[in-house]
Design an enzyme around this catalytic site. Structure first.
Site, PDB file in Angstrom:
ATOM      1  N   ASP A 143      10.502  -4.674  -0.820  1.00  0.00           N
ATOM      2  CA  ASP A 143       9.536  -3.797  -1.475  1.00  0.00           C
ATOM      3  C   ASP A 143       8.100  -4.102  -1.051  1.00  0.00           C
ATOM      4  OD1 ASP A 143      11.695  -2.783  -2.864  1.00  0.00           O
ATOM      5  OD2 ASP A 143      11.363  -4.068  -4.609  1.00  0.00           O
ATOM      6  N   LYS A 144       7.241  -3.124  -1.224  1.00  0.00           N
ATOM      7  CA  LYS A 144       5.822  -3.272  -0.888  1.00  0.00           C
ATOM      8  C   LYS A 144       5.222  -4.524  -1.533  1.00  0.00           C
ATOM      9  CE  LYS A 144       1.323  -1.153  -1.894  1.00  0.00           C
ATOM     10  NZ  LYS A 144       0.616  -0.043  -2.587  1.00  0.00           N
TER      11      LYS A 144
END
Length: 302
Positions: free
Chosen positions: A137-138
């Site tokens: 994920d970011k």
């Protein structure tokens, strides 16, 4: 490139996917399945399922597409490269960086940075995800593997599918977990009320298995290590939130009372990655330390 084969006695009776990988040893079975799904393999001019049992004199035509050209802008963004050779690139992705371009993030992604570093990446995942075998994920930092050619991409993807690529994470979660370790085996699918979220659900979901071990307990938190058997979107975040121990700094799944601890964002790091090298077949393992901001936070909880 197009390949044409006639089934002989040594191949007859095999499933179509296995028969193709026997006829063309340069194509792995997982890549053959992709070709079958995309309609790139025909038997006697017809589409057949992977389970089709081939017969003598069946004509099998395999149309292997050329790697798709990369059409993403290269950007001079520093990379924390842990390992690199002609086949594999292991990168420590920083928190806050998106892995690949999308509708809302065309620039400043990990892929933009990688393309500035090297231009000989796998094209299997198309123009927006060159070389990307798996994602994090970011707001999750840590280790990610990148394939520098198609053969490496297929080989690494097989390890993801058969769960032989080992991925370990460290997370700080809300609350004190009483068990020393545990397994969360709950299916994950898209949240029908919020398309940005995933959820534990039996509708349009896939198997998801997370193993966790408590490393240390604090007054209101637990430091845990997580191992993934599967790799669903937001898996650790969804599973931990479901058992009422959401990841600290996770605004999407934390729920009521969310307040980013020390304003340092999501406290989830991919700290270890183990895989078999696609060319040498050597088992390789990579491990990083927790980022300084993460260490400082847990020091403050002492």
């Amino acid at each position: 490139m197009k390949y044409i084969y006639k089934v002989n006695e040594s191949i007859q009776g095999n499933r179509l996917d296995k028969a193709i990988s026997l006829l063309n040893t340069s194509l792995s079975r997982s890549y053959v399945l992709i070709l079958l799904q995309e309609g790139m393999c025909l038997v006697n001019s017809h589409l057949e399922k992977p389970s089709y049992k081939v017969k003598i004199n069946d004509e099998i035509i395999i149309d292997v597409p050329e790697a798709k050209p990369v059409d993403v802008k290269a950007e001079d963004i520093p990379l924390d490269i842990i390992y690199e050779d002609d086949d594999v690139l292991i990168i420590n992705k920083p928190q806050g960086m998106v892995v690949h371009p999308s509708a809302g993030h065309q620039e400043h992604t990990l892929v933009n940075a990688i393309l500035n570093h090297c231009d000989n990446l796998s094209g299997i995942n198309g123009v927006l995800r060159p070389g990307i075998v798996h994602r994090i994920d970011k707001d999750t930092s840590g280790l990610i593997a990148v394939a520098k050619n198609d053969n490496s991409h297929v080989f690494l993807s097989e390890q993801l599918k058969d769960h032989t690529m080992n991925r370990e994470y460290i997370a700080l979660v809300k609350g004190v977990i009483s068990e020393n370790s545990g397994e969360i085996n709950l299916p994950i699918g898209r949240d029908k009320h919020n398309r940005e979220k995933m959820a534990v659900t039996t509708e349009n979901s896939k198997e998801a298995v997370t193993y966790f071990e408590v490393l240390k307990r604090y007054k209101n938190h637990s430091l845990i290590k997580c191992k993934l058997k599967t790799g669903r979107t937001h898996q650790i975040r969804v599973h931990m939130a479901y058992i009422h121990h959401p990841v600290e700094g996770d605004p999407l799944y934390y729920g009521k009372g969310y307040n980013a601890l020390y304003n340092q964002g999501q406290l989830l790091v991919a700290v270890k990655l183990s895989l078999v090298h696609p060319k040498s077949r050597e088992k390789m393992s990579f491990e990083i330390e927790l980022p300084k901001y993460f260490k400082q936070i847990i020091d403050n909880l002492e």
